[in-house]
Scaffold this motif. Structure first.
Motif, mmCIF file in Angstrom:
data_model
loop_
_atom_site.group_PDB
_atom_site.id
_atom_site.type_symbol
_atom_site.label_atom_id
_atom_site.label_comp_id
_atom_site.label_asym_id
_atom_site.label_seq_id
_atom_site.Cartn_x
_atom_site.Cartn_y
_atom_site.Cartn_z
ATOM 1 N N ILE A 48 1.169 -1.004 -0.207
ATOM 2 C CA ILE A 48 -0.213 0.705 -0.105
ATOM 3 C C ILE A 48 1.110 1.678 0.168
ATOM 4 O O ILE A 48 1.739 1.229 0.353
ATOM 5 N N PRO A 49 0.183 2.269 -0.326
ATOM 6 C CA PRO A 49 1.519 4.127 -0.289
ATOM 7 C C PRO A 49 1.519 3.794 1.246
ATOM 8 O O PRO A 49 0.586 3.594 2.057
ATOM 9 N N ARG A 50 3.155 4.747 1.086
ATOM 10 C CA ARG A 50 2.827 5.079 1.491
ATOM 11 C C ARG A 50 3.512 6.705 1.803
ATOM 12 O O ARG A 50 3.728 7.292 0.914
ATOM 13 N N VAL A 51 3.563 7.125 2.824
ATOM 14 C CA VAL A 51 4.158 8.719 2.317
ATOM 15 C C VAL A 51 5.647 8.848 1.537
ATOM 16 O O VAL A 51 6.038 9.634 0.692
ATOM 17 N N LYS A 52 6.603 7.827 1.535
ATOM 18 C CA LYS A 52 7.499 7.508 1.093
ATOM 19 C C LYS A 52 8.136 5.540 0.322
ATOM 20 O O LYS A 52 7.311 5.157 1.408
ATOM 21 N N GLY A 53 7.549 5.374 -0.485
ATOM 22 C CA GLY A 53 7.392 4.169 -0.684
ATOM 23 C C GLY A 53 6.181 3.666 -0.982
ATOM 24 O O GLY A 53 5.294 4.078 -1.295
ATOM 25 N N LEU A 58 1.214 -3.964 7.503
ATOM 26 C CA LEU A 58 -0.050 -3.006 7.821
ATOM 27 C C LEU A 58 0.127 -2.896 9.656
ATOM 28 O O LEU A 58 -0.542 -1.592 10.425
ATOM 29 N N TYR A 59 0.505 -3.372 10.577
ATOM 30 C CA TYR A 59 0.579 -3.346 12.004
ATOM 31 C C TYR A 59 1.535 -4.092 12.290
ATOM 32 O O TYR A 59 2.287 -5.280 11.753
ATOM 33 N N ILE A 60 2.844 -3.643 13.163
ATOM 34 C CA ILE A 60 4.123 -4.417 13.918
ATOM 35 C C ILE A 60 3.812 -4.708 15.281
ATOM 36 O O ILE A 60 2.443 -3.469 15.770
ATOM 37 N N GLY A 61 3.601 -5.460 16.214
ATOM 38 C CA GLY A 61 2.952 -5.783 17.716
ATOM 39 C C GLY A 61 3.893 -6.693 18.183
ATOM 40 O O GLY A 61 4.918 -7.228 17.292
ATOM 41 N N LYS A 62 3.794 -6.770 19.363
ATOM 42 C CA LYS A 62 4.564 -8.032 20.302
ATOM 43 C C LYS A 62 3.855 -8.684 21.279
ATOM 44 O O LYS A 62 2.783 -8.249 21.490
ATOM 45 N N THR A 63 4.220 -9.880 21.843
ATOM 46 C CA THR A 63 3.599 -10.436 22.619
ATOM 47 C C THR A 63 5.064 -11.488 23.821
ATOM 48 O O THR A 63 6.061 -12.053 22.819
ATOM 49 N N ASP A 64 4.593 -12.061 24.263
ATOM 50 C CA ASP A 64 5.292 -12.698 24.993
ATOM 51 C C ASP A 64 4.810 -13.369 25.133
ATOM 52 O O ASP A 64 5.194 -15.224 25.618
ATOM 53 N N GLN A 65 3.510 -14.189 24.522
ATOM 54 C CA GLN A 65 2.364 -14.763 24.592
ATOM 55 C C GLN A 65 2.921 -15.479 22.677
ATOM 56 O O GLN A 65 3.688 -15.189 22.267
#
Length: 132
Positions: A48-53, A58-65
Motif C-alpha cells: 500500500i502507498p506510504r508517505v515514502k514508497g 499494516l501492523y507491528i506488534g509484540k507479545t510474550d504469549q
C-alpha cells in the motif's frame, strides 16, 4: 526492511464476507499456537502507498504469549467497527491479509527496532500500529 526472517502463517484472509471466522481460522491455526515471545506483522498481499514508497506491513506488534493466546479471543473486535472496516478495505483493494512473526528473546526491543526501521524507510509508522 529485511522481512525475510518473518515466519508466515499459511492462512491468508482473502474474503471479507465472514471476517470473524476468517480471523478465528488464522489465529486458531496450529502455527499460531507454536512460538512464544514474538514480534508479529499483519501484512497485505499487495503493498500500500506510504508517505515514502509502499509497504505491505499494516501492523507491528509484540507479545510474550503465542499469537493464538494474544489474539484469538479478539477475533470479533478485529472484524468489527473501525478495525473491521480497515481490514475489509485492505482485503478488497490489496488482495488479502496475512500474519507472520519473528521469534525473539526480547519482544520489546525487537519491536522497537522494527518500528524504527519502518519509520526510517517510509517516514511514518504502519497504518494500524499505535506508537508511543
Amino acid at each position: 526492511m529485511d522481512i525475510d526472517e518473518i515466519i508466515m502463517l499459511p492462512k491468508v484472509i482473502t474474503s471479507a464476507e465472514d471476517l470473524v471466522n476468517e480471523f478465528k481460522e488464522l489465529l486458531g491455526s496450529y502455527e499460531a499456537k507454536q512460538d512464544k515471545g514474538v514480534v508479529y506483522f499483519f501484512r497485505s498481499q499487495e503493498p500500500i502507498p506510504r508517505v515514502k514508497g509502499q509497504s505491505d506491513i499494516l501492523y507491528i506488534g509484540k507479545t510474550d504469549q503465542t499469537l493464538n493466546r494474544r489474539y484469538f479471543k479478539y477475533a470479533a473486535k478485529l472484524a468489527s467497527n473501525r478495525s473491521g472496516n480497515f481490514y475489509k478495505y485492505i482485503i478488497n483493494n490489496f488482495g488479502g491479509i496475512s500474519l507472520g512473526y519473528i521469534k525473539t528473546d526480547n519482544p520489546k526491543v525487537t519491536e522497537a527496532h522494527y518500528f524504527k526501521e519502518y519509520y526510517d524507510n517510509f517516514l511514518e509508522y504502519p497504518p494500524k500500529s499505535k506508537v508511543g
